[in-house]
Scaffold this motif. Structure first.
Motif, mmCIF file in Angstrom:
data_model
loop_
_atom_site.group_PDB
_atom_site.id
_atom_site.type_symbol
_atom_site.label_atom_id
_atom_site.label_comp_id
_atom_site.label_asym_id
_atom_site.label_seq_id
_atom_site.Cartn_x
_atom_site.Cartn_y
_atom_site.Cartn_z
ATOM 1 N N MET C 1 6.790 25.666 -26.080
ATOM 2 C CA MET C 1 7.651 24.659 -25.071
ATOM 3 C C MET C 1 8.898 25.085 -24.655
ATOM 4 S SD MET C 1 6.818 21.588 -24.569
ATOM 5 C CE MET C 1 7.519 21.262 -22.895
ATOM 6 N N ASP C 4 8.309 27.569 -22.048
ATOM 7 C CA ASP C 4 8.276 26.998 -20.450
ATOM 8 C C ASP C 4 9.206 26.493 -19.847
ATOM 9 O OD1 ASP C 4 5.302 27.402 -20.174
ATOM 10 O OD2 ASP C 4 4.802 25.230 -20.597
ATOM 11 N N ALA C 5 10.055 26.084 -20.749
ATOM 12 C CA ALA C 5 11.492 25.339 -20.058
ATOM 13 C C ALA C 5 12.137 26.457 -19.465
ATOM 14 C CB ALA C 5 11.964 24.634 -21.215
ATOM 15 N N LYS C 7 10.752 29.129 -17.959
ATOM 16 C CA LYS C 7 10.167 29.704 -17.060
ATOM 17 C C LYS C 7 10.880 29.599 -15.552
ATOM 18 C CE LYS C 7 5.421 30.872 -16.501
ATOM 19 N NZ LYS C 7 3.865 30.526 -16.754
ATOM 20 N N GLY C 8 11.316 28.474 -15.246
ATOM 21 C CA GLY C 8 11.910 27.990 -14.104
ATOM 22 C C GLY C 8 12.982 28.721 -13.661
ATOM 23 N N VAL C 178 11.637 30.344 -4.029
ATOM 24 C CA VAL C 178 11.116 29.003 -3.342
ATOM 25 C C VAL C 178 9.805 29.212 -2.638
ATOM 26 C CG1 VAL C 178 11.687 27.195 -1.791
ATOM 27 C CG2 VAL C 178 13.426 27.779 -3.397
ATOM 28 N N ARG C 181 6.950 29.933 -4.881
ATOM 29 C CA ARG C 181 6.748 28.950 -5.809
ATOM 30 C C ARG C 181 5.927 27.803 -5.048
ATOM 31 N NH1 ARG C 181 11.386 28.736 -10.546
ATOM 32 N NH2 ARG C 181 10.901 30.658 -11.410
ATOM 33 N N ILE C 182 6.653 27.609 -3.906
ATOM 34 C CA ILE C 182 5.737 26.620 -2.942
ATOM 35 C C ILE C 182 4.237 27.184 -2.843
ATOM 36 C CG2 ILE C 182 5.596 25.548 -0.733
ATOM 37 C CD1 ILE C 182 8.467 25.435 -0.552
ATOM 38 N N ASP C 184 2.625 29.028 -4.496
ATOM 39 C CA ASP C 184 1.544 28.912 -5.704
ATOM 40 C C ASP C 184 1.575 27.459 -6.150
ATOM 41 O OD1 ASP C 184 1.711 31.650 -5.378
ATOM 42 O OD2 ASP C 184 2.825 32.062 -7.082
ATOM 43 N N SER C 185 1.982 26.547 -5.707
ATOM 44 C CA SER C 185 2.068 25.423 -6.311
ATOM 45 C C SER C 185 0.909 24.274 -5.461
ATOM 46 C CB SER C 185 3.317 24.462 -6.058
ATOM 47 O OG SER C 185 3.453 24.179 -4.960
ATOM 48 N N SER C 186 0.715 23.230 -6.046
ATOM 49 C CA SER C 186 -0.281 22.487 -5.330
ATOM 50 C C SER C 186 0.019 22.184 -3.873
ATOM 51 C CB SER C 186 -0.678 21.259 -5.772
ATOM 52 O OG SER C 186 0.756 20.583 -6.551
ATOM 53 N N HIS C 187 1.779 22.021 -3.791
ATOM 54 C CA HIS C 187 2.065 21.670 -2.495
ATOM 55 C C HIS C 187 1.956 22.842 -1.406
ATOM 56 C CE1 HIS C 187 4.089 18.482 -4.410
ATOM 57 N NE2 HIS C 187 4.908 19.232 -5.141
ATOM 58 N N ARG C 189 -0.664 24.614 -1.477
ATOM 59 C CA ARG C 189 -1.910 24.696 -1.198
ATOM 60 C C ARG C 189 -2.229 23.737 -0.281
ATOM 61 N NH1 ARG C 189 -2.510 25.821 -6.516
ATOM 62 N NH2 ARG C 189 -2.734 23.526 -7.141
ATOM 63 N N SER C 190 -1.426 22.616 -0.101
ATOM 64 C CA SER C 190 -1.768 21.467 0.631
ATOM 65 C C SER C 190 -1.311 21.944 2.211
ATOM 66 C CB SER C 190 -1.067 20.225 0.412
ATOM 67 O OG SER C 190 -1.397 19.746 -0.899
ATOM 68 N N ILE C 218 12.512 21.662 4.447
ATOM 69 C CA ILE C 218 12.956 22.850 3.251
ATOM 70 C C ILE C 218 13.048 24.119 4.386
ATOM 71 C CG2 ILE C 218 11.789 24.535 1.902
ATOM 72 C CD1 ILE C 218 10.234 22.185 0.574
#
Lengths: 249, 306, 336, 403, 295
Positions: C1, C4-5, C7-8, C178, C181-182, C184-187, C189-190, C218
């Motif tokens: 846990m 994970d915290a 990681k950012g 940024v 991370r964008i 690689d994220s679901s955003h 992918r969208s 952004i």
């Protein structure tokens, strides 16, 4: 490769178009995996099969819209493999492409004139125009209209007439029945028969197997880029397998 | 009132040039769907060719009717050749590639031309502006009051030439075999090839025509503003592009109307309000037109088939 | 846990000492620092534009406009705050705090403009959207040129030169982080989905308009940041630095790098920024002094021709849509 | 992907190489680089390449972009001065060489170039730029590195305010604006004047602002103010509006590249009022661009080509011989700036920045082709301006206005 | 018994003067498997486009999960539980198969402000405030992605798991890392279905799912469609040309011709309907007389 199932005998004719082991790929996707077919002088040959089976790709490769990956195409013995589309018209081959390929931003007359783009004989063009109006009188009334304002059936008539304007000896037709009402389809197929009787050979791609095989002297059934079955039109029409797969019986 | 008429004359004269340059833009866009950013620079090269030709002819010959025609011919021919070369070697290899690549190529050519012509090496002219020879001797055609309104011969002549070019272009596009082929290629070049139309040749010819038009427009522009300089193509090209988009890119009369409108809007804004806002107004006008009619004044939106 | 915290912020924490080290070792190399700063700003511009043009498939050619908004708003703020400092802190620290504030304000101002420019993407597509962004860039330039407070044609000078190599590289790093991370994220992918097929993306529940606007916001934010940084190491900013030629330069970078490839944007931005300097170095070594003397002018035409060459030889850009590491990450394709 | 790896390696290699070499060898800078700069047609003996027998002078200018023609004039002027100095034996037994970098008219490039000149090329003196915004981008760098910088033609007062290493050899905006306002009001006795300024040039904005204020102060009236952007070629809209305000003269403090066209179009629109301007007008090209439209116009300048002073005449002749054109004011100022720099280096105890600066600051009564230069405490020259009239395609000396 | 998930009532749409769809009625409940057939150009795909919000109907209403969706955007309609595939495959071609499905597996939103609250605001007329909060929610979502919050990471893992599971269901697990555009035709079709399932639909519209498949693949697809219906308790509507497939799996079939519904009923009934035979199977099918010959 087991090769296609051959049903029935074919009436021999002078070969006009020969396709050997034609392969076509779009990037990584193979559309045709080695298709061989032939078409004799004065013959109507139908290619039937489901969407995506490779019918349109076959036509496109033959008419030079696509560069085949492998294989050989000959027209009257002359090798035309990989030739550019616009150089094939003078050899007597016309292609009415999928979705009709009408120039919707041009008038009906201009579309027809484009069909005769390479011809210089004004009189001949005029008489061919008259002939088209004979087949499809409605076009004469719409001559000055933008092609985009025509109905689907009229557009198909225009596409066929336009292809005929180059006085081809071989006509490639891609789904002439697409989106048309039954009566119109019947009319168009009737006229195709007339055209054929005037000496034009036809290579026909159709989804409506019934119509196509009824008209065709000989037929090929395509399945996922391969020829699954060949035979005379009527024979194929009668075959159980074709009936099941394509006629929904 | 006199002011107003004078502004009107000025605006129309400026708009005519925009319109002519926009025509080339629109034609090339029509067949290739390519924003040819080098178009303005091709125009600049054309003006330099005209300049050199006029200098060669000398003072007397350059303003004779024959001389003027020769200047136009040489410049337009030269530009057609340049257009051909650009299309053949820079754009054609990229035709089936994403459109952006051709756009970058166009930008590259634009840089090469506009910066190349600033060099003073060899035949290149150098950065300083040069006076364009008076190939049309200016005479007043109409004077109102104490020179309150002045209309010059070249203003009329350039409008006439512009109108002439537009009409012939319209004739060419809509009444000739070549024009039919062009429109067919523009609509669907694959099917056009099935009609026996040599697509490559038609595109090359269109390109040459557009470039020749640019040269013609450039000469009129140089006559109007009496000078040549290597960066002249940049902003005229940009404005002409704006004009073409306002009219609906790909649309011949649209380009003309767009050009004239832009010329007038700019003139009146500069004349009656803030003169420093000319460029902002041009682009503001464009954005408003696009927001109200996204396809431009005359353009048609082709809906995507689902 | 707790892992994970972490990681950012972890990459940032790791990066800071490296940056500090760089700052100390390179302190005296003025030219290198200046050049790196320019490269850094261009990398930020390219990577941020790549979010709109590469990932989302929109076509913005007015990026210099956002940069200008950032440079002028951030620069103006710094200029106004020049004489104020937090009394309880050492000057250096206080200066950096106000610099950071300027960066954030500049970025936010640009982001706001990005929102406004992004809205028309609801109705406009392709070339039409492109010309709107171009028009926006030009309008910004004209506004600046006509505003007394922004120094008009002369520009804003006297902005505190608070920028440092570490600060610029920090923002380069942040932009890259940024972007990655964008992506690689679901955003991300969208966004990719919108680029690939807007209609299908919409049908799969992606709010395409919303995503496009956010991509613009952004992207504009970072362009604004780049502008603020720029204003704090170039002693003067004036409208001539933010013309559409500048926008084009950025577009060229991302296309040359491969639209959609963040690493490609970086490589191309570095390469194309250094190219003129490289040519300058090469020319200054020429034997013929008279030619070398004049030859600085030849850089720009050569730059143009190189662009053409790159496009002809490699139209998809250096990396296509791939990232550098994709080569190694990708599994070998099975024989099918 | 086939090419991407090799290509990317190539890219980065090239980039690194370009950069690496520049930082790696501070010792290469004075060796094997560019030393000589013979002007075409002038043929001085090319200085022998060597490490320590060359003094490098740095120059930054716009050689490309919309201000390229000004940058090139300046460069020619500087080149001429340096060649002369080399023919005369150089400075302290060493040859002089100029390293000129193009800034494309952009401040960030100017700052880049000046940083490169200072830290890579280790130049002793920096000359440039024309545009004040570019000079303002360079000045802080020069000041911080303690390398004296002389701007030939940046007129904005802010430039020399940056610090004590920044000098100039031209008037500042307030002086020239004042000169023309005074001349218009007192000599020409004008009441109503319109202004047409270049919105893209700080020089033009500076002059028109001062002119505006001074002219009003002296009781005149500015009847309309219009603006254009440098590089525009159509000024009819502005001129038509100006015409409506019926001015007796139009003040156009722009560069000759625009003024020629403005004059023509003004006449074409039926404006008979004379044009007034500043030193940006001074160029042979003005006549080529403006033709006879400029007859009867006036502008302030540093010197007159009719000046019998042999120094001036020699400069004009040499320049014409070398570059095939008559020098414009930017060339003259470039020449003066280089001369002042060379003179200072000659007199300085050593070639360190502070030493040269000391000498520069004391410049008094230096005979430049563009007037006698005496630098004041703000490192701005105190020199009289002259007013020239244009008649029959020639500049005619009219009067001298003292500060 | 079960609730009506998709309900079209008298839906018509006109393009210019052309009536592309006329008084179209449809009702799909959970567990339904219905077919839509007709000649090319009869309006089948248009019907899909109207149902999914690509086109706005000229008249009539479409309800998804009880809500009228006329004029809503496709993504909003999708969120209500209606997913589709496309006739001419519209995959995100250069994305991997896995990413294609992941796009559709929308993250559960963890909003800063509750959706119900925003809805209440909007209903009370303060739509500006509501939009603002909505936007803040969206940007907050991005923040979570940028900061890699634990919650976000967990979600990404969930999405990946679900996407992989869907690929497995469609027999594409081994293709997960491959570019969607490079898959064989049949697999692309299946991937489209997997992607549509990613959006957690209640109703699935399949536009010619069997096109380009060979007989064996078609047979497998038939089994698969039934399986999907049962496994996810979907309502499914299929457009298909392959009669064997349609007749084989559909419980009810609507036949369109020229935008008009000419028949509706069980496969057997439809097959025998003379109108259908005439419009679709062709006059010739009935009489066997050669085409073009004068009667």
């Amino acid at each position: 490769m087991s090769g296609p199932a051959v049903l029935g005998e074919r009436t021999p004719r002078d070969p006009l178009l020969e396709v050997k082991d034609l392969q076509v790929a779009y990037g990584a996707i193979t559309a045709l995996r080695g298709i061989s077919l032939s078409l004799g002088q004065g013959e109507v040959v139908a290619l039937i099969g489901a969407n995506g089976a490779g019918k349109t790709s076959t036509l496109r490769a033959i008419s030079g819209m696509l560069r085949p990956k492998a294989g050989k195409i000959t027209l009257r013995g002359q090798d035309i493999t990989g030739k550019k589309a616009h150089t094939l018209l003078p050899l007597g081959m016309a292609h009415a492409p999928e979705g009709r390929g009408i120039f919707l931003n041009l008038s009906v007359e201009e579309n027809l004139q484009l069909g005769a783009y390479l011809r210089k004989d004004t009189d001949g063009i005029q008489s061919d125009l008259e002939q088209s109006f004979g087949f499809f009188p409605v076009l004469k009334d719409r001559l000055q209209q933008l092609a985009g304002t025509l109905s689907g059936g009229e557009q198909q008539m225009l596409a066929i007439s336009r292809a005929l304007m180059s006085r081809p000896s071989l006509l490639l037709l891609d789904e002439p029945s697409l989106g048309l009402a039954p009566q119109i389809i019947e009319k168009i197929f009737g006229i195709l028969r007339d055209i054929n009787q005037k000496g034009v050979s036809i290579l026909l791609v159709e989804q409506n197997a019934h119509l196509a095989l009824n008209l065709a002297h000989y037929g090929y059934v395509l399945e996922t880029g391969e020829i699954a079955m060949t035979g005379p039109g009527k024979t194929l029409l009668a075959s159980e397998e074709v009936k099941k797969a394509y006629l929904g019986e | 009132m006199a002011d107003f008429i004078q502004h009107l004359i000025n605006g129309l004269a400026a708009g005519t040039i925009y319109a002519l340059v926009a025509l080339g833009y629109t034609m090339v866009y029509g067949v290739l769907k390519l924003i040819n950013f080098a178009h303005g620079d091709v125009m600049m090269v054309g003006v330099y060719i005209a300049y050199a030709t006029a200098k060669q002819l000398g003072r007397g010959a350059q303003s004779s009717l024959l001389g003027v025609m020769l200047i136009f011919l040489v410049a337009m021919g030269g530009c057609a050749l340049i257009g051909f070369l650009i299309e053949r070697f820079a754009y054609r290899p990229l035709r089936e590639k994403p459109r952006l690549t051709a756009l970058i190529t166009a930008i590259g050519i634009s840089f090469a031309l506009s910066y190349g012509f600033q060099l003073d090496i060899g035949f290149l002219p150098g950065a300083a502006p040069r006076a364009f020879p008076e190939i049309i001797r200016p005479t007043e055609w109409l004077v109102i009051g104490d020179r309150d309104v002045v209309l010059w011969n070249w203003q009329v002549i350039s409008v006439l030439i512009a109108v002439g070019l537009m009409v012939s272009l319209q004739y060419l596009v809509f009444k000739t075999r070549f024009g039919r082929a062009m429109r067919a290629v523009s609509y669907d070049h694959r099917t056009a090839a099935l009609m026996g139309i040599p697509v490559d040749r038609i595109i090359a010819l269109t390109f040459m025509l557009g470039s020749a038009l640019a040269a013609g427009a450039g000469i009129l522009y140089a006559i109007k503003d009496t000078a040549v300089q290597p960066l002249m193509g940049l902003y005229v090209g940009l404005k002409a592009f704006v004009a073409a988009v306002i009219g609906g890119i790909g649309h011949v009369p649209g380009a003309v109307v767009g050009g004239l409108l832009l010329g007038l809007v700019e003139e009146f804004v500069v004349g009656y309000t803030a003169s420093t806002w000319r460029d902002a107004v041009a682009f503001g006008f464009l954005i408003i037109v696009l927001l109200v009619r996204p396809e431009g004044l005359f353009g048609r939106i082709t809906a995507e088939k689902v | 846990m707790s892992k994970d915290a972490l990681k950012g912020p972890l990459p940032v924490i790791l990066a800071l000492p490296v940056l500090a080290l760089l700052q100390v070792t390179l302190q005296d190399h003025d030219f290198l620092i200046y050049l790196t700063s320019l490269v850094g700003v261009n990398v930020i511009l390219a990577v941020s534009l790549n979010i709109v043009n590469g990932m989302t498939g929109q076509f913005s050619i007015g990026h210099a406009g956002f940069m200008a908004v950032g440079a002028y708003s951030g620069g103006k703020l710094s200029l106004e705050m020049k004489d104020y400092a937090l009394s309880f802190l050492p000057h250096v620290v206080s200066d950096q705090i106000s610099f950071m504030l300027a960066i954030l304000v500049g970025g936010a101002a640009a982001a706001l403009c990005g929102f406004i420019v992004g809205l028309p993407s609801l109705r406009l597509k392709g070339d039409y959207l492109a010309i709107v962004t171009l028009g926006f860039g030009e309008i910004i330039r004209v506004i600046v040129q006509n505003t007394e407070a922004f120094g008009r044609a002369l520009g804003l000078s006297g902005i505190p030169q608070s920028s440092s190599l570490a600060m610029i590289l920090f923002w380069v790093f942040l932009t890259l982080l940024v972007a990655k991370r964008i992506a690689d994220s679901s955003h991300g992918r969208s966004l990719w989905a919108i680029r690939e097929d807007e209609i299908a993306a919409e049908a799969m529940g992606v709010n395409t308009t919303g995503y496009k606007v956010r991509a613009f916001v952004i992207s504009a934010f970072f362009a604004g940041v780049a502008g603020v940084l720029f204003a704090h190491f170039v002693p003067i900013i004036n409208p001539g630095s933010f013309t559409f030629v500048k926008s084009m330069e950025v577009v060229v970078m991302i296309v040359a790098g491969g639209l959609g490839s963040t690493t490609g944007s970086v490589v191309a931005a570095v390469f194309l920024t250094l190219l003129p300097e490289g040519l300058r170095s090469a020319f200054s070594r020429l034997d013929d002094p008279s030619l070398a003397q004049k030859v600085d002018q030849i850089r720009m035409p050569i730059y143009g021709l190189l662009l053409v060459a790159i496009m002809l030889l490699r139209p998809q850009g250096i990396f296509g849509t791939h990232e550098i590491w994709d080569r190694w990450k990708k599994k070998p394709k099975g024989a099918t | 992907m086939r090419f991407s790896l090799p290509l990317s390696i190539l890219c980065s290699a090239l980039a690194v190489a370009a950069c690496e070499k520049k930082v790696a060898g501070p010792d290469h800078d004075q060796s094997g680089g560019v030393q000589g700069d013979p002007a075409p047609g002038n043929d001085p003996p090319p200085p022998a390449p060597g490490a320590d027998d060359t003094i490098l002078i740095g120059e930054v200018g716009s050689l490309t972009g919309s201000e390229a023609s000004f940058g090139i004039s300046t460069r020619n002027g500087i080149e001429l001065a340096v060649n002369e100095a080399n023919l005369a034996g150089g400075v302290k037994g060493k040859k002089l060489a100029v390293r000129v970098y193009d800034d494309q008219g952009k401040p960030e490039e100017a700052a880049n170039a000046v940083t490169r000149l200072i830290s890579q090329d280790k130049v002793k003196v920096i000359l440039g730029e024309v545009a004040s915004s570019n000079s303002l981008a360079m000045a802080p760098k020069a000041q911080a590195a303690q390398v004296p910088m002389i701007t030939p033609s940046s007129t904005n007062p802010k430039v020399t305010e940056v610090g004590d290493y920044i000098f100039r050899v031209c008037f500042i905006d307030p002086f020239q604006g004042f000169v023309m306002a005074k001349f218009a009001r007192e000599n020409l006795k004008l009441n109503n004047v319109a202004i047409l300024k270049d919105n893209k040039s700080d020089y033009s904005l500076g002059l028109s602002e001062v002119f505006n204020a001074k002219f009003a102060e002296m009781g005149g009236k500015i009847v309309s103010t219009e603006a254009y952007s440098k590089g525009d070629t159509d000024f009819r809209a502005q001129l038509t509006t100006i015409k409506g305000s019926k001015p007796e003269a139009i003040y156009v403090p722009g560069y000759y590249t625009d003024v020629g066209l403005i004059a023509r179009q003004a006449r074409e629109l039926g404006i008979k009022a004379p044009l007034l301007g500043g030193d940006g007008w001074e160029s042979e090209k003005l006549f080529e661009l403006g033709g006879s439209a400029l007859d009867g116009s006036y502008f302030s300048n540093h010197y007159s080509a009719d000046d019998p002073n042999p120094k001036v005449q020699k400069f004009i002749a040499d320049y014409e011989k070398a570059y095939g054109a008559r020098p414009d004011s930017l060339a003259a100022l470039g020449y003066d700036a280089a001369k002042v720099a060379i003179d200072a280096m000659q007199k300085a105890t050593d070639l360190s920045g502070p030493a040269i600066k000391e000498v520069l600051a004391k410049t008094t009564g230096f005979e430049g082709v563009a007037g006698k230069i005496t630098l004041d405490a703000q490192r701005n020259p105190v020199k009289p301006a002259i007013v020239l009239q244009i008649a029959d395609g020639k500049f005619k000396y009219l009067t001298t206005v003292n500060p | 018994m079960s609730e009506v998930l998709l309900h079209a009532q008298k839906v018509s749409i006109q393009f210019g003067g052309l009536k592309a769809l006329c008084d179209f009625d449809l009702e799909i409940k959970s567990g339904d498997l219905k077919g839509l057939i007709g000649p090319n150009g009869a309006g089948k795909t248009t019907a899909f486009n109207v149902l999914t919000g690509v086109y706005r109907p000229t008249s009539g209403t479409v309800q998804v999960a009880g809500e009228v969706v006329n004029g809503r955007l496709p993504h909003q309609i999708n969120r209500l539980g209606l997913a589709r595939t496309f006739q001419n495959i519209r995959l995100f071609k250069s994305l991997s198969a896995l990413d294609n499905v992941k796009v559709a597996c929308l993250a559960e939103s963890h909003p800063l402000f509750r959706a119900s609250g925003i809805e209440a605001l909007r209903k009370s007329g303060q739509s500006f405030m509501a939009n603002g909060l909505d936007a803040l929610n969206n940007y907050y979502d991005w923040w979570r992605a940028l900061l890699l919050t634990p919650g976000f990471l967990r979600e990404e893992v969930n999405i990946e798991d679900r996407a992989l599971e869907l690929l497995s269901v469609m027999g594409l697990r081994h293709r997960a890392e491959e570019e969607a555009g490079s898959l064989p035709y049949g697999e692309q079709r299946r991937l489209e279905i997997a992607r549509a399932l990613g959006t957690r639909p209640k109703v699935l519209l399949l536009d010619e799912p069997a096109a380009g498949m060979n007989t064996k693949e078609k047979a497998e697809l038939m089994v698969l469609i039934r399986e999907l219906r049962d496994r996810f308790s979907l309502g499914i509507l299929v457009i298909e040309h392959d009669m064997k497939l349609v007749m084989g799996i559909c419980e009810q079939i609507t036949v369109l011709d020229h935008g008009e519904t000419i028949a509706y009923g069980t496969p057997e009934a439809v097959k025998k309907n003379p109108k259908v035979v005439e419009a679709y199977l062709g006059e010739a099918a009935k009489t066997d007389r050669p085409i073009g010959a004068t009667p």
